[in-house]
Write an enzyme that holds these catalytic residues in place. Structure first.
Site, PDB file in Angstrom:
ATOM      1  N   HIS A 101      39.607  40.511  32.911  1.00  0.00           N
ATOM      2  CA  HIS A 101      40.015  41.032  34.216  1.00  0.00           C
ATOM      3  C   HIS A 101      39.178  40.427  35.335  1.00  0.00           C
ATOM      4  O   HIS A 101      39.638  40.348  36.483  1.00  0.00           O
ATOM      5  CB  HIS A 101      39.908  42.559  34.247  1.00  0.00           C
ATOM      6  N   ARG A 121      47.457  40.282  35.397  1.00  0.00           N
ATOM      7  CA  ARG A 121      46.754  41.210  34.519  1.00  0.00           C
ATOM      8  C   ARG A 121      46.971  40.733  33.094  1.00  0.00           C
ATOM      9  O   ARG A 121      47.986  40.092  32.776  1.00  0.00           O
ATOM     10  CB  ARG A 121      47.295  42.629  34.683  1.00  0.00           C
ATOM     11  N   HIS A 129      49.512  44.541  44.353  1.00  0.00           N
ATOM     12  CA  HIS A 129      48.947  45.826  44.761  1.00  0.00           C
ATOM     13  C   HIS A 129      49.958  46.584  45.619  1.00  0.00           C
ATOM     14  O   HIS A 129      50.543  46.015  46.535  1.00  0.00           O
ATOM     15  CB  HIS A 129      47.661  45.617  45.572  1.00  0.00           C
ATOM     16  N   LYS A 133      52.528  46.985  37.418  1.00  0.00           N
ATOM     17  CA  LYS A 133      52.381  48.430  37.274  1.00  0.00           C
ATOM     18  C   LYS A 133      53.499  49.162  37.999  1.00  0.00           C
ATOM     19  O   LYS A 133      53.887  48.795  39.101  1.00  0.00           O
ATOM     20  CB  LYS A 133      51.023  48.877  37.846  1.00  0.00           C
ATOM     21  N   TYR A 183      38.177  43.244  48.142  1.00  0.00           N
ATOM     22  CA  TYR A 183      37.693  41.870  47.991  1.00  0.00           C
ATOM     23  C   TYR A 183      36.980  41.370  49.238  1.00  0.00           C
ATOM     24  O   TYR A 183      36.227  40.400  49.171  1.00  0.00           O
ATOM     25  CB  TYR A 183      38.851  40.937  47.619  1.00  0.00           C
ATOM     26  N   ARG A 233      40.957  37.653  37.036  1.00  0.00           N
ATOM     27  CA  ARG A 233      41.894  38.092  38.092  1.00  0.00           C
ATOM     28  C   ARG A 233      41.138  38.374  39.386  1.00  0.00           C
ATOM     29  O   ARG A 233      41.575  37.991  40.473  1.00  0.00           O
ATOM     30  CB  ARG A 233      42.644  39.325  37.606  1.00  0.00           C
TER      31      ARG A 233
END
Length: 323
Positions: free
Chosen positions: A269, A176, A295, A201, A304, A272
């Site tokens: 982004h 990110r 994730h 995150k 995806y 990514r």
């Protein structure tokens, strides 16, 4: 170290026209502290939730004609929450923002009940706005290569070298933009460092391989950067020597879109997204991609598979005995 979100009683975090009663102000600050320390919420999430709740309380204060208190929250009806969301919609708020606002309010009221401060489940009866289904919009392999090789290597000045290194971290390692710009000099992926430990995150850590082309680009930038790069300071610097702002990389991508004829969806982004999609196209396992992207849930990574549907259909046609 990122600074904690301002308190609901702080004039920088709360508009002057939004007074709160002392009991509600204390409760909201305690809730934010709970999200930060016990739920490990990201800074951006805390900022968004604080802003969402502040907007609701501003609406409520106008409706009531006085500073809201905990007793007011205990008496709220479902129609009040619906009226608030409708007012936000009229000012141009989109479904995704409204859904996040509703999530913040639900979490707040659940916490208030768990802490035995008040019990009001009216907000739980409000239906979430429908969010249009969307999938990532990656660049093609050739277009992504154009982006990360846009500058002539031997003639790069330090700013071009810096931007090239950042863009390679986004596309070549799937970082990110905040993760790339959050790197300290001591963490620089240069020399023999083939793996980087990234904190993403919610404080979730992951190991990300560093390709030689990334390490070379970072080393080139560090070699010609005119500012001293101290171990504990930001690796990537702005033109005046301070930490590099994400907006500068966004502007660099805007220039590349114009110069290379890229679509409007070609953002930092999107690199990514391209990293994940191109790995999937090359046969990488979805679980592996989940780990590389950081994730928390596989369902987030599974989006995806929709982007790469053509490849999956081709594999099906080639492998199925009745094809």
């Amino acid at each position: 170290m990122p600074s904690p979100p301002a308190s609901f009683g702080d004039s920088q975090e709360r508009a002057p026209e939004l007074p709160l009663s002392a009991d509600l102000d204390r409760a909201l600050n305690a809730w934010l502290s709970h999200l930060r320390h016990e739920r490990a919420a990201a800074d951006k999430t805390l900022e968004a939730y604080a802003r969402d709740v502040r907007q609701f309380l501003g609406f409520l204060g106008t409706h009531l004609g006085h500073a809201p208190c905990l007793a007011d929250l205990a008496r709220l009806e479902t129609k009040t929450f619906r009226s608030f969301l409708a007012s936000r919609r009229r000012t141009g708020a989109q479904s995704r923002s409204l859904a996040r606002t509703l999530s913040a309010l639900r979490q707040l009221f659940r916490w208030l009940e768990a802490e035995e401060l008040i019990k009001n489940r009216a907000v739980l009866q409000v239906a979430s706005p429908k969010i249009p289904h969307s999938v990532p919009k990656p660049l093609t392999v050739d277009r992504a290569a154009d982006v990360v090789h846009a500058g002539p290597g031997a003639e790069l000045d330090w700013i071009m070298a810096r931007d090239a290194a950042v863009l390679l971290l986004l596309y070549g390692a799937g970082l990110r933009i905040a993760e790339a710009l959050g790197l300290k000099t001591k963490d620089a992926p240069s020399g023999d460092r083939e793996v980087l430990r990234i904190k993403g995150k919610g404080g979730k850590e992951r190991l990300v391989p560093m390709l030689p082309v990334i390490r070379d680009a970072v080393a080139r930038y560090m070699e010609i950067c005119p500012y001293p790069l101290e171990a504990e300071e930001a690796l990537f610097r702005g033109a005046k020597g301070g930490p590099l702002s994400p907006r500068i990389i966004q502007l660099a991508m805007e220039r590349l879109r114009a110069n290379l004829g890229l679509p409007p969806t070609a953002t930092p982004h999107a690199l990514r997204h391209s990293f994940a999609t191109h790995l999937l196209s090359a046969g990488a396992d979805l679980r592996q991609i989940q780990e590389l992207l950081g994730h928390a849930s596989l369902s987030t990574t599974q989006v995806y598979t929709e982007v790469d549907r053509d490849r999956l259909l081709a594999v099906y046609d080639a492998a199925h005995p009745r094809s």
